[in-house]
Design a protein around this motif. Structure first.
Motif, PDB file in Angstrom:
ATOM      1  N   GLU A   2       0.850  -1.187   0.000  1.00  0.00           N
ATOM      2  CA  GLU A   2       0.000   0.000   0.000  1.00  0.00           C
ATOM      3  C   GLU A   2       0.882   1.233   0.000  1.00  0.00           C
ATOM      4  OE1 GLU A   2      -2.864   0.011   3.074  1.00  0.00           O
ATOM      5  OE2 GLU A   2      -3.797  -1.883   2.479  1.00  0.00           O
ATOM      6  N   GLU A   3       0.634   2.113  -0.947  1.00  0.00           N
ATOM      7  CA  GLU A   3       1.390   3.355  -1.035  1.00  0.00           C
ATOM      8  C   GLU A   3       0.648   4.463  -0.289  1.00  0.00           C
ATOM      9  OE1 GLU A   3       1.843   4.117  -5.151  1.00  0.00           O
ATOM     10  OE2 GLU A   3       3.356   2.568  -5.458  1.00  0.00           O
ATOM     11  N   LEU A   4       1.414   5.315   0.364  1.00  0.00           N
ATOM     12  CA  LEU A   4       0.828   6.428   1.102  1.00  0.00           C
ATOM     13  C   LEU A   4       0.693   7.627   0.178  1.00  0.00           C
ATOM     14  CD1 LEU A   4      -0.122   7.498   3.835  1.00  0.00           C
ATOM     15  CD2 LEU A   4       2.238   8.207   4.287  1.00  0.00           C
ATOM     16  N   HIS A   5      -0.533   8.069  -0.040  1.00  0.00           N
ATOM     17  CA  HIS A   5      -0.786   9.216  -0.895  1.00  0.00           C
ATOM     18  C   HIS A   5      -1.476  10.316  -0.094  1.00  0.00           C
ATOM     19  CE1 HIS A   5       0.426   7.136  -4.522  1.00  0.00           C
ATOM     20  NE2 HIS A   5      -0.345   6.110  -4.190  1.00  0.00           N
ATOM     21  N   TYR A   6      -1.301  11.551  -0.565  1.00  0.00           N
ATOM     22  CA  TYR A   6      -1.851  12.700   0.147  1.00  0.00           C
ATOM     23  C   TYR A   6      -2.868  13.475  -0.683  1.00  0.00           C
ATOM     24  CZ  TYR A   6       1.937  11.914   3.464  1.00  0.00           C
ATOM     25  OH  TYR A   6       2.771  11.343   4.390  1.00  0.00           O
ATOM     26  N   ILE A   7      -3.232  12.949  -1.859  1.00  0.00           N
ATOM     27  CA  ILE A   7      -4.140  13.675  -2.734  1.00  0.00           C
ATOM     28  C   ILE A   7      -5.518  13.829  -2.102  1.00  0.00           C
ATOM     29  CG2 ILE A   7      -4.927  11.601  -3.941  1.00  0.00           C
ATOM     30  CD1 ILE A   7      -4.287  15.096  -5.463  1.00  0.00           C
ATOM     31  N   ASN A   8      -5.882  12.909  -1.196  1.00  0.00           N
ATOM     32  CA  ASN A   8      -7.185  13.012  -0.555  1.00  0.00           C
ATOM     33  C   ASN A   8      -7.263  14.202   0.403  1.00  0.00           C
ATOM     34  OD1 ASN A   8      -5.299  11.641   1.101  1.00  0.00           O
ATOM     35  ND2 ASN A   8      -6.945  10.877   2.405  1.00  0.00           N
ATOM     36  N   ARG A   9      -6.118  14.830   0.680  1.00  0.00           N
ATOM     37  CA  ARG A   9      -6.117  16.019   1.535  1.00  0.00           C
ATOM     38  C   ARG A   9      -6.242  17.308   0.740  1.00  0.00           C
ATOM     39  NH1 ARG A   9      -1.000  14.852   5.649  1.00  0.00           N
ATOM     40  NH2 ARG A   9      -1.713  12.833   6.476  1.00  0.00           N
ATOM     41  N   SER A  10      -6.225  17.209  -0.576  1.00  0.00           N
ATOM     42  CA  SER A  10      -6.105  18.411  -1.404  1.00  0.00           C
ATOM     43  C   SER A  10      -7.252  19.391  -1.194  1.00  0.00           C
ATOM     44  CB  SER A  10      -6.015  18.029  -2.889  1.00  0.00           C
ATOM     45  OG  SER A  10      -7.182  17.339  -3.302  1.00  0.00           O
ATOM     46  N   ALA A  61       5.940  25.999   5.232  1.00  0.00           N
ATOM     47  CA  ALA A  61       6.550  24.712   5.577  1.00  0.00           C
ATOM     48  C   ALA A  61       5.504  23.711   6.060  1.00  0.00           C
ATOM     49  CB  ALA A  61       7.616  24.918   6.647  1.00  0.00           C
ATOM     50  N   LEU A  62       4.543  24.186   6.859  1.00  0.00           N
ATOM     51  CA  LEU A  62       3.511  23.294   7.390  1.00  0.00           C
ATOM     52  C   LEU A  62       2.603  22.774   6.280  1.00  0.00           C
ATOM     53  CD1 LEU A  62       2.188  22.027   9.868  1.00  0.00           C
ATOM     54  CD2 LEU A  62       0.775  24.093  10.080  1.00  0.00           C
ATOM     55  N   GLY A  63       2.214  23.669   5.357  1.00  0.00           N
ATOM     56  CA  GLY A  63       1.372  23.242   4.244  1.00  0.00           C
ATOM     57  C   GLY A  63       2.072  22.221   3.370  1.00  0.00           C
ATOM     58  N   ALA A  64       3.355  22.453   3.120  1.00  0.00           N
ATOM     59  CA  ALA A  64       4.123  21.503   2.314  1.00  0.00           C
ATOM     60  C   ALA A  64       4.265  20.167   3.043  1.00  0.00           C
ATOM     61  CB  ALA A  64       5.502  22.078   2.000  1.00  0.00           C
ATOM     62  N   ALA A 110       2.182  18.883   5.247  1.00  0.00           N
ATOM     63  CA  ALA A 110       0.888  18.191   5.260  1.00  0.00           C
ATOM     64  C   ALA A 110       0.612  17.495   3.939  1.00  0.00           C
ATOM     65  CB  ALA A 110      -0.229  19.179   5.577  1.00  0.00           C
ATOM     66  N   GLY A 111       1.137  18.056   2.852  1.00  0.00           N
ATOM     67  CA  GLY A 111       0.956  17.447   1.553  1.00  0.00           C
ATOM     68  C   GLY A 111       2.160  16.667   1.074  1.00  0.00           C
ATOM     69  N   ALA A 112       3.159  16.473   1.939  1.00  0.00           N
ATOM     70  CA  ALA A 112       4.389  15.745   1.604  1.00  0.00           C
ATOM     71  C   ALA A 112       5.053  16.322   0.364  1.00  0.00           C
ATOM     72  CB  ALA A 112       4.103  14.257   1.415  1.00  0.00           C
ATOM     73  N   ALA A 113       5.087  17.649   0.271  1.00  0.00           N
ATOM     74  CA  ALA A 113       5.701  18.344  -0.864  1.00  0.00           C
ATOM     75  C   ALA A 113       6.990  19.016  -0.397  1.00  0.00           C
ATOM     76  CB  ALA A 113       4.737  19.385  -1.425  1.00  0.00           C
ATOM     77  N   PRO A 114       7.865  19.420  -1.330  1.00  0.00           N
ATOM     78  CA  PRO A 114       9.105  20.114  -0.944  1.00  0.00           C
ATOM     79  C   PRO A 114       8.800  21.384  -0.151  1.00  0.00           C
ATOM     80  CG  PRO A 114       9.210  19.415  -3.225  1.00  0.00           C
ATOM     81  CD  PRO A 114       7.798  19.170  -2.784  1.00  0.00           C
ATOM     82  N   LYS A 115       9.493  21.592   0.956  1.00  0.00           N
ATOM     83  CA  LYS A 115       9.183  22.702   1.853  1.00  0.00           C
ATOM     84  C   LYS A 115       9.761  24.038   1.389  1.00  0.00           C
ATOM     85  CE  LYS A 115       8.718  19.923   6.072  1.00  0.00           C
ATOM     86  NZ  LYS A 115       8.840  18.613   5.412  1.00  0.00           N
ATOM     87  N   LEU A 116      10.977  24.032   0.841  1.00  0.00           N
ATOM     88  CA  LEU A 116      11.630  25.296   0.504  1.00  0.00           C
ATOM     89  C   LEU A 116      10.867  26.107  -0.542  1.00  0.00           C
ATOM     90  CD1 LEU A 116      13.978  27.191   0.967  1.00  0.00           C
ATOM     91  CD2 LEU A 116      15.291  25.911  -0.752  1.00  0.00           C
ATOM     92  N   PRO A 117      10.455  25.524  -1.676  1.00  0.00           N
ATOM     93  CA  PRO A 117       9.715  26.333  -2.660  1.00  0.00           C
ATOM     94  C   PRO A 117       8.414  26.897  -2.088  1.00  0.00           C
ATOM     95  CG  PRO A 117      10.454  24.281  -3.642  1.00  0.00           C
ATOM     96  CD  PRO A 117      10.704  24.164  -2.171  1.00  0.00           C
ATOM     97  N   ALA A 118       7.691  26.093  -1.306  1.00  0.00           N
ATOM     98  CA  ALA A 118       6.434  26.558  -0.717  1.00  0.00           C
ATOM     99  C   ALA A 118       6.680  27.706   0.258  1.00  0.00           C
ATOM    100  CB  ALA A 118       5.726  25.401  -0.013  1.00  0.00           C
ATOM    101  N   THR A 119       7.728  27.588   1.060  1.00  0.00           N
ATOM    102  CA  THR A 119       8.037  28.625   2.045  1.00  0.00           C
ATOM    103  C   THR A 119       8.441  29.927   1.370  1.00  0.00           C
ATOM    104  OG1 THR A 119       8.770  26.939   3.625  1.00  0.00           O
ATOM    105  CG2 THR A 119       9.493  29.201   4.012  1.00  0.00           C
TER     106      THR A 119
END
Length: 241
Positions: free
Chosen positions: A16-24, A202-205, A207-216
């Motif tokens: 089972e793969e962990l995905h975060y799209i259901n949080r979008s 950083a928190l939003g990134a 929560a979505g398991a995305a790169p933190k630096l570009p989002a910040t």
């Protein structure tokens, strides 16, 4: 267990793969609300302070901006996402009627979709037939309209996420103004806002398991730009905005 019995068991993936799209859905609304709360209220506080540094004027503007902004964000999210939901439901209703009126044409349409995605004509026709027999509407909603439970519009969820996060985030610059040393409202609010924006990005990134630096960096840049423009307006014209 026999091979026939095993074949009747529901399919279990090898892993089972962990995905975060259901949080979008809620995450988008939450980040939007928090970002708007920090940026709009801090910009308002900085703009008013640049025009009239009286603590009472700054605090009144901050609390008014927080209350009005939270209601505006919640109502705006609810109305806009409700409009999206109305469109989705109307499309589903049209698809349901088309399946009643022209079932064969709809099955061929489904097969054409699968063929365009790389399946051979024979395999596409087989897949379309079997999915139609199992759940024709579900197949068309998913593969023709591109809708699923994960992406379905949820107006109430979006409104609550946006309104709540706006209120919590907007309270930060207001509290910074309340506890700022005399004559230091603007720098205190600016520093607090930039720290809060960096944390939000950083928190939003995360929560979505995305790169933190570009989002910040993205959140910091636009937040700083908004405060700078609003402070400039307040300083030039000497009025609150």
């Amino acid at each position: 267990m026999s091979a026939n019995e095993a074949a009747k068991l529901p399919y279990q993936p090898a892993h089972e793969e962990l995905h975060y799209i259901n949080r979008s859905g809620w995450l988008r609304a939450a980040v939007l609300g928090a970002n708007d709360g920090i940026v709009s209220v801090s910009s308002l506080v900085v703009g008013v302070a640049a025009a009239d540094p009286t603590p009472s004027a700054v605090l009144i503007a901050g609390f008014a901006g927080l209350a009005a902004g939270a209601m505006s964000m919640a109502a705006g999210e609810y109305v806009s996402v409700s409009s999206q939901s109305d469109i989705e439901q109307a499309d589903i209703a049209r698809e349901r009627q088309a399946l009643l009126d022209t079932p064969e044409a709809e099955e061929h349409e489904l097969a054409a979709i699968y063929e365009s995605r790389g399946l051979s004509p024979a395999t596409a026709a087989l897949v379309a037939r079997e999915l139609t027999e199992k759940d024709a509407l579900g197949a068309h909603v998913r593969d023709e309209l591109g809708l699923s439970e994960v992406h379905a519009a949820n107006p109430l969820q979006a409104a609550m996420a946006s309104g709540l996060t706006f209120s919590v985030a907007a309270a930060l610059p207001v509290l910074a103004a309340v506890f700022a040393p005399e004559g230091r409202i603007i720098p205190t609010v600016v520093v607090t806002t930039l720290v809060a924006l960096a944390g939000l990005g950083a928190l939003g990134a995360h929560a979505g398991a995305a790169p933190k630096l570009p989002a910040t960096l993205r959140v910091l840049f636009w937040g700083a730009a908004a405060m700078a423009i609003t402070a400039g307006v307040g300083h030039i014209f000497g009025v609150s905005v």
